[in-house]
Scaffold this active site. Structure first.
Site, PDB file in Angstrom:
ATOM      1  N   CYS A   3       0.906  -1.127  -0.105  1.00 51.47           N
ATOM      2  CA  CYS A   3      -0.020  -0.092  -0.017  1.00 51.47           C
ATOM      3  C   CYS A   3       0.979   1.267   0.044  1.00 51.47           C
ATOM      4  O   CYS A   3       2.091   1.274  -0.278  1.00 51.47           O
ATOM      5  CB  CYS A   3      -1.042  -0.138   1.381  1.00 51.47           C
ATOM      6  N   ASN A   6       2.517   1.263   4.371  1.00 53.37           N
ATOM      7  CA  ASN A   6       2.677   0.361   4.902  1.00 53.37           C
ATOM      8  C   ASN A   6       2.340   0.307   6.542  1.00 53.37           C
ATOM      9  O   ASN A   6       3.018  -0.083   7.302  1.00 53.37           O
ATOM     10  CB  ASN A   6       4.216  -0.093   4.674  1.00 53.37           C
ATOM     11  N   CYS A   8      -1.415   0.488   7.326  1.00 53.55           N
ATOM     12  CA  CYS A   8      -2.771   0.517   7.471  1.00 53.55           C
ATOM     13  C   CYS A   8      -3.315  -0.960   6.691  1.00 53.55           C
ATOM     14  O   CYS A   8      -3.415  -2.075   7.169  1.00 53.55           O
ATOM     15  CB  CYS A   8      -3.702   1.530   6.991  1.00 53.55           C
ATOM     16  N   ARG A   9      -3.239  -0.756   5.442  1.00 53.57           N
ATOM     17  CA  ARG A   9      -3.945  -1.933   4.661  1.00 53.57           C
ATOM     18  C   ARG A   9      -3.077  -3.085   4.585  1.00 53.57           C
ATOM     19  O   ARG A   9      -3.233  -4.129   4.704  1.00 53.57           O
ATOM     20  CB  ARG A   9      -4.314  -1.239   3.325  1.00 53.57           C
ATOM     21  N   SER A  10      -1.725  -2.799   4.024  1.00 48.86           N
ATOM     22  CA  SER A  10      -0.964  -3.888   3.808  1.00 48.86           C
ATOM     23  C   SER A  10      -0.354  -4.557   4.889  1.00 48.86           C
ATOM     24  O   SER A  10      -0.310  -6.038   4.806  1.00 48.86           O
ATOM     25  CB  SER A  10       0.509  -3.580   2.887  1.00 48.86           C
ATOM     26  N   ASP A 117      -8.108   3.352   1.733  1.00 46.61           N
ATOM     27  CA  ASP A 117      -7.401   3.771   2.578  1.00 46.61           C
ATOM     28  C   ASP A 117      -8.125   4.127   4.000  1.00 46.61           C
ATOM     29  O   ASP A 117      -8.742   5.290   3.764  1.00 46.61           O
ATOM     30  CB  ASP A 117      -6.430   4.770   1.966  1.00 46.61           C
TER      31      ASP A 117
END
Length: 149
Positions: A3, A6, A8-10, A117
């Site tokens: 993301c 690096n 939140c999402r990933s 995000d």
């Protein structure tokens, strides 16, 4: 799993997918296209969401995606179209470009849907992202296990 920052999402995607794969056969990692948070833990809301779902991502540290990742990993899943473009731009060969895929294309083939995000939102955004990633990583894990067993 890639993301922007690096945090939140990933990290969530890394933790979720790693929990579904045999650790002796697969290495799951995450990175960001930006270096804004290098060396830092995931966002506290990502950690809380993962923990609530039985996954500990608190030991992860943010890092920036590099061209070496193309040599290290067989599959590179990105969270959104913007990061897809940034990662593909770094690819030196068509073979490297072929490794890069939008993670939600597993659920919605060819639709190029972004994982939103959640950084600027509330906790419920992290919960929604977890659910999306949990569903798509079910499909990814089944494919990987079938292909590499």
């Amino acid at each position: 799993m890639v993301c922007l920052g690096n945090i939140c999402r990933s990290p969530l995607a890394e933790g979720i997918l790693a929990s579904k794969l045999p650790k002796d056969k697969f290495i799951v990692d995450s990175a960001g296209t930006g270096n804004y948070h290098s060396g830092k833990q995931p966002d506290h809301r990502s950690i809380a969401t993962a923990k609530k779902n039985g996954i500990d991502i608190s030991n992860q540290k943010a890092r920036q995606f590099t061209t070496l990742d193309f040599d290290t990993f067989d599959y590179i899943f990105v969270m959104d179209n913007s990061n897809y473009e940034d990662v593909v731009f770094l690819a030196k060969t068509d073979e490297q470009k072929q490794k890069v895929q939008l993670v939600l294309n597993e659920l919605f083939p060819g639709d190029n849907v972004d994982v939103p995000d959640p950084y600027y939102g509330l906790q419920n955004g992290f919960d929604m992202v977890f659910e999306m990633l949990d569903e798509t990583t079910d499909l990814i894990a089944k494919k990987l296990i079938a292909q590499h067993s």
